[in-house]
Design a protein around this motif. Structure first.
Motif, mmCIF file in Angstrom:
data_model
loop_
_atom_site.group_PDB
_atom_site.id
_atom_site.type_symbol
_atom_site.label_atom_id
_atom_site.label_comp_id
_atom_site.label_asym_id
_atom_site.label_seq_id
_atom_site.Cartn_x
_atom_site.Cartn_y
_atom_site.Cartn_z
ATOM 1 N N PRO A 182 32.287 52.830 29.918
ATOM 2 C CA PRO A 182 32.452 54.085 30.512
ATOM 3 C C PRO A 182 30.721 54.377 30.999
ATOM 4 C CG PRO A 182 32.379 54.601 28.478
ATOM 5 C CD PRO A 182 32.796 52.690 28.727
ATOM 6 N N SER A 183 31.109 54.762 32.676
ATOM 7 C CA SER A 183 29.664 55.311 32.788
ATOM 8 C C SER A 183 29.365 56.284 33.195
ATOM 9 C CB SER A 183 29.655 54.291 34.383
ATOM 10 O OG SER A 183 30.292 55.051 35.160
ATOM 11 N N THR A 184 28.166 57.029 33.400
ATOM 12 C CA THR A 184 27.889 58.156 33.570
ATOM 13 C C THR A 184 28.916 58.894 34.473
ATOM 14 O OG1 THR A 184 25.893 58.056 35.257
ATOM 15 C CG2 THR A 184 25.100 58.721 32.925
ATOM 16 N N THR A 185 29.350 58.086 35.585
ATOM 17 C CA THR A 185 29.872 58.512 36.281
ATOM 18 C C THR A 185 31.058 58.287 36.334
ATOM 19 O OG1 THR A 185 29.990 56.454 37.492
ATOM 20 C CG2 THR A 185 28.134 58.435 38.279
ATOM 21 N N GLY A 186 31.782 58.286 35.549
ATOM 22 C CA GLY A 186 33.573 57.813 35.483
ATOM 23 C C GLY A 186 33.677 57.006 33.776
ATOM 24 N N PRO A 187 34.940 56.925 33.877
ATOM 25 C CA PRO A 187 35.509 56.011 33.103
ATOM 26 C C PRO A 187 35.332 55.107 32.639
ATOM 27 C CG PRO A 187 37.720 56.564 34.573
ATOM 28 C CD PRO A 187 36.436 56.948 35.703
ATOM 29 N N ALA A 188 36.133 55.199 31.081
ATOM 30 C CA ALA A 188 35.874 53.064 30.926
ATOM 31 C C ALA A 188 36.653 52.847 31.928
ATOM 32 C CB ALA A 188 36.628 52.690 29.562
ATOM 33 N N GLN A 189 36.645 51.076 32.463
ATOM 34 C CA GLN A 189 37.240 50.556 32.456
ATOM 35 C C GLN A 189 37.402 48.868 32.886
ATOM 36 O OE1 GLN A 189 35.173 50.933 37.077
ATOM 37 N NE2 GLN A 189 36.803 52.210 38.214
ATOM 38 N N CYS A 190 38.580 48.376 33.266
ATOM 39 C CA CYS A 190 38.908 46.865 32.822
ATOM 40 C C CYS A 190 38.295 45.418 34.331
ATOM 41 C CB CYS A 190 39.748 46.915 32.195
ATOM 42 S SG CYS A 190 41.122 46.656 32.720
ATOM 43 N N LEU A 191 37.963 44.502 33.876
ATOM 44 C CA LEU A 191 37.907 43.979 35.516
ATOM 45 C C LEU A 191 38.435 42.958 35.395
ATOM 46 C CD1 LEU A 191 35.913 43.315 38.286
ATOM 47 C CD2 LEU A 191 35.055 41.139 36.780
ATOM 48 N N GLY A 192 39.641 43.114 36.227
ATOM 49 C CA GLY A 192 40.153 41.297 36.231
ATOM 50 C C GLY A 192 40.714 40.340 37.232
ATOM 51 N N MET A 193 40.493 39.241 36.679
ATOM 52 C CA MET A 193 40.304 37.480 37.628
ATOM 53 C C MET A 193 41.703 37.196 37.446
ATOM 54 S SD MET A 193 36.573 36.513 38.311
ATOM 55 C CE MET A 193 34.788 37.195 38.693
ATOM 56 N N LEU A 194 42.348 36.664 38.615
ATOM 57 C CA LEU A 194 43.442 35.979 38.739
ATOM 58 C C LEU A 194 43.929 35.014 39.317
ATOM 59 C CD1 LEU A 194 44.172 39.664 39.648
ATOM 60 C CD2 LEU A 194 45.981 38.661 38.307
ATOM 61 N N VAL A 195 44.223 34.141 38.488
ATOM 62 C CA VAL A 195 43.914 32.652 38.821
ATOM 63 C C VAL A 195 45.587 32.515 39.444
ATOM 64 C CG1 VAL A 195 43.780 29.939 38.334
ATOM 65 C CG2 VAL A 195 42.085 31.668 37.490
ATOM 66 N N ASP A 196 45.620 31.954 40.563
ATOM 67 C CA ASP A 196 47.278 31.701 40.561
ATOM 68 C C ASP A 196 48.048 30.330 40.081
ATOM 69 O OD1 ASP A 196 50.262 31.178 42.008
ATOM 70 O OD2 ASP A 196 49.546 31.196 43.873
ATOM 71 N N VAL A 197 48.302 30.405 38.925
ATOM 72 C CA VAL A 197 49.085 28.978 38.447
ATOM 73 C C VAL A 197 50.024 29.097 38.597
ATOM 74 C CG1 VAL A 197 47.189 29.047 36.489
ATOM 75 C CG2 VAL A 197 49.122 30.240 36.572
ATOM 76 N N THR A 198 51.295 29.609 39.616
ATOM 77 C CA THR A 198 52.779 29.348 39.685
ATOM 78 C C THR A 198 52.721 27.712 40.274
ATOM 79 O OG1 THR A 198 52.053 31.256 41.220
ATOM 80 C CG2 THR A 198 54.223 30.347 41.203
ATOM 81 N N GLU A 199 52.386 27.371 41.222
ATOM 82 C CA GLU A 199 52.807 26.029 41.549
ATOM 83 C C GLU A 199 52.309 24.974 40.102
ATOM 84 O OE1 GLU A 199 54.321 24.453 44.329
ATOM 85 O OE2 GLU A 199 54.684 26.944 44.099
ATOM 86 N N ARG A 200 51.400 25.131 39.558
ATOM 87 C CA ARG A 200 50.978 23.962 38.896
ATOM 88 C C ARG A 200 51.829 24.407 37.662
ATOM 89 N NH1 ARG A 200 46.673 25.669 34.556
ATOM 90 N NH2 ARG A 200 45.207 26.360 36.762
ATOM 91 N N ARG A 201 52.455 25.258 37.310
ATOM 92 C CA ARG A 201 53.370 25.757 35.968
ATOM 93 C C ARG A 201 54.675 25.042 36.484
ATOM 94 N NH1 ARG A 201 50.287 26.154 33.535
ATOM 95 N NH2 ARG A 201 49.132 27.642 32.307
ATOM 96 N N ARG A 202 55.226 25.086 37.963
ATOM 97 C CA ARG A 202 56.605 24.878 38.365
ATOM 98 C C ARG A 202 56.300 23.420 38.014
ATOM 99 N NH1 ARG A 202 57.202 25.849 44.715
ATOM 100 N NH2 ARG A 202 59.122 24.956 44.814
#
Ligand code: ADP
Length: 497
Positions: A95-115
């Motif tokens: 959390p920062s002084t200006t806001g709440p705790a957050q989380c950053l997400g990065m998404l890798v598309d593995v649809t084709e690999r899994r398929r």
């Protein structure tokens, strides 16, 4: 610089409050999910259902403490409902002084690999499952079950019996006779399946759901078949098509094995039957022969000088006939092994077929007279050619003795006719005839259309006829109607070209 990274990143990036409210959504995330920044900013992330968010939060905690790697695999959906398989890499933001705790997400598309992985698994399972049965019906059953529900809602195999007449023989998933869902017609329709079979080309319907995919299925002995998948979710694409073709290829191999196995079993069954009949056929003339010899001997011993000549003649005739029957069968057996070993040697010489027909007919005269069978010969002036005389004699003998045997005493006609290059022989009887379903097999070894109780024989005559005629470059055919009679036709080239 950070803004530039967010803009160009090929990975979807989002920043969220710990309750799932989206605070940042980059262009790659827009592309991946189909929701724009405006759609999601300040709202709960569309994928963050309660259960899923709970799972994510637990994972985030574990990852923060270093218990688990910062990556979680999730099965999500795009805005259009199509499934999406992602790896979500995540990091907590304090959390920062200006806001709440957050989380950053990065998404890798593995649809084709899994398929791809799922396809490979399916194919390896297919090899195992399809190889586990040697029965066609069981193999087809295994085949349709493989892809459902993993790759399709329903999978069906259609067979085409006559052009345009297709029927579904096995199905898995949704019942093939039911529409995919209320109000939607059964897809594809029979005409579409028929087109796949006729063209031998796969077909894909991906315009709107329900989507379907059909590939031709062929194995030796069965051409008109198709394997059809359908589903209401994601539409099928070229990759599914490749999978379906590979599945069809493996199924064809398995079905061919099943066919070969079936044929081998059939051949063994025929051979066993043949051995039983052949030993019976060999044994009965011998018993009759022994009995006759015994009788004659007793008569001679009792009254050596007064045995009537007529009695002796009759006895010897019988002995002669039985010995001939025996010799004929043994000749046929020898032919089987010769033909099998590829040693059916022909000694062609100039032959007048008309004269040969007359000669064989004369030989049959006493027998025909005894059976009351009237024989008519229609012979042209000339029917010369270059053939093996003894083998042609055998062909004529087999066809004429069948005409007599199965002729019920009705007249038999033997006719020759000519063309420049060929001579044609027709042997016609008005006897018991042959049912259509037996016709295709009659010229095969040991095959018979009658029972050995009603007619003696081992089912070799026509096979030998065909082998001989084909070795001479000719062919033999039959047309017959049950209860009306049969005509066997041999066409021979005058000389082997
Ligand atoms: P076999 O007479 O020893 O059984 P063939 O190979 O000569 O063997 O004939 C095979 C089968 O074909 C016979 O068992 C019979 O069912 C059928 N067949 C052959 N010729 C005729 C005919 N002229 N009429 C009806 N059926 C025939």
């Amino acid at each position: 610089m950070l803004e530039a990274i967010l803009q160009v990143s090929p990975l979807a990036i989002h920043l969220m409050d710990l309750d799932g409210t989206v605070r940042l959504w980059n262009p790659a995330a827009e592309r991946l999910f189909g929701w724009s920044r405006e759609d999601v900013l300040d709202h709960r992330a569309p994928w963050a259902t309660d259960a899923r968010w709970e799972k994510f939060r637990r994972h985030l905690e574990q990852a923060t403490q270093g218990v688990e790697p910062p990556c979680l695999e999730l099965e999500l959906h795009r805005r259009d409902g199509t499934p999406l398989h992602v790896e979500l890499w995540t990091a907590p933001m304090p959390p920062s002084t200006t806001g709440p705790a957050q989380c950053l997400g990065m998404l890798v598309d593995v649809t084709e690999r899994r398929r791809g992985e799922a396809h490979r698994r399916l194919l390896s399972e297919a090899s195992e499952v399809l190889g586990s049965s040697l029965e066609q019906d069981a193999t087809l059953e295994h085949l349709v079950r493989l892809a459902v529900p993993g790759c399709a809602d329903s999978c069906r195999v259609f067979l085409e019996d006559a052009p345009g007449e297709v029927r579904c023989v096995v199905s898995a998933g949704l019942d093939a006779r039911e529409p995919l869902d209320a109000g939607t017609p059964l897809v594809p329709d029979e005409a579409a399946v028929s087109r796949i079979i006729a063209s031998g080309e796969p077909a894909l319907h991906d315009a709107e759901p329900p989507s379907w995919l059909g590939v031709p299925l062929a194995w030796p002995g069965r051409k008109g078949a198709a394997l059809v998948f359908s589903r209401t979710g994601r539409t099928f694409d070229a990759r599914d098509m490749a999978l379906a073709r590979e599945l069809a290829r493996r199924a064809s191999l398995a079905l061919d094995h099943a066919r070969q196995y079936h044929e081998a079993r059939q051949a063994i069954r025929l051979r066993e039957e043949f051995l039983a009949i052949a030993s019976h056929e060999l044994k009965s003339p011998i018993s009759a022969l022994q009995l006759q010899v015994q009788n004659l001997r007793t008569a001679l011993e009792r009254t050596p000088d007064t045995v009537p000549r007529e009695r002796l003649h009759r006895g010897l005739d019988l002995v002669g006939r039985q010995a001939k029957r025996q010799a004929k069968l043994i000749d046929a057996l020898l032919d089987v092994s010769r033909i099998h070993a590829g040693r059916l040697e022909l000694n062609p010489e100039p032959v007048d077929l008309g004269a040969l027909v007359r000669e064989v007919a004369e030989r049959f005269e006493p027998e025909m007279a005894g059976a009351g069978t009237h024989l008519t010969l229609t012979l042209p002036l000339e029917a010369h050619g270059h053939w093996d005389r003894l083998r042609l004699d055998q062909v004529l003998t087999n066809l004429m003795s069948n005409a007599m045997k199965y002729g019920r005493g009705n007249p038999v006609q033997v006719a020759l006719s000519n063309t420049e290059a060929h001579v044609r022989l027709d042997v016609r009887d008005a006897g018991i005839g042959i049912a259509p379903e037996h016709l295709p097999r009659l010229f095969h070894r040991f095959e018979r259309a009658v029972s050995s109780r009603d007619y003696s024989g081992v089912g070799l005559g026509l096979w030998i006829v065909r082998e001989v005629v084909e070795a001479m470059g000719g062919h033999v055919t039959v047309s017959s109607e049950l209860g009306v009679g049969s005509t066997f036709t041999v066409v021979l080239p005058r000389a082997r070209g």
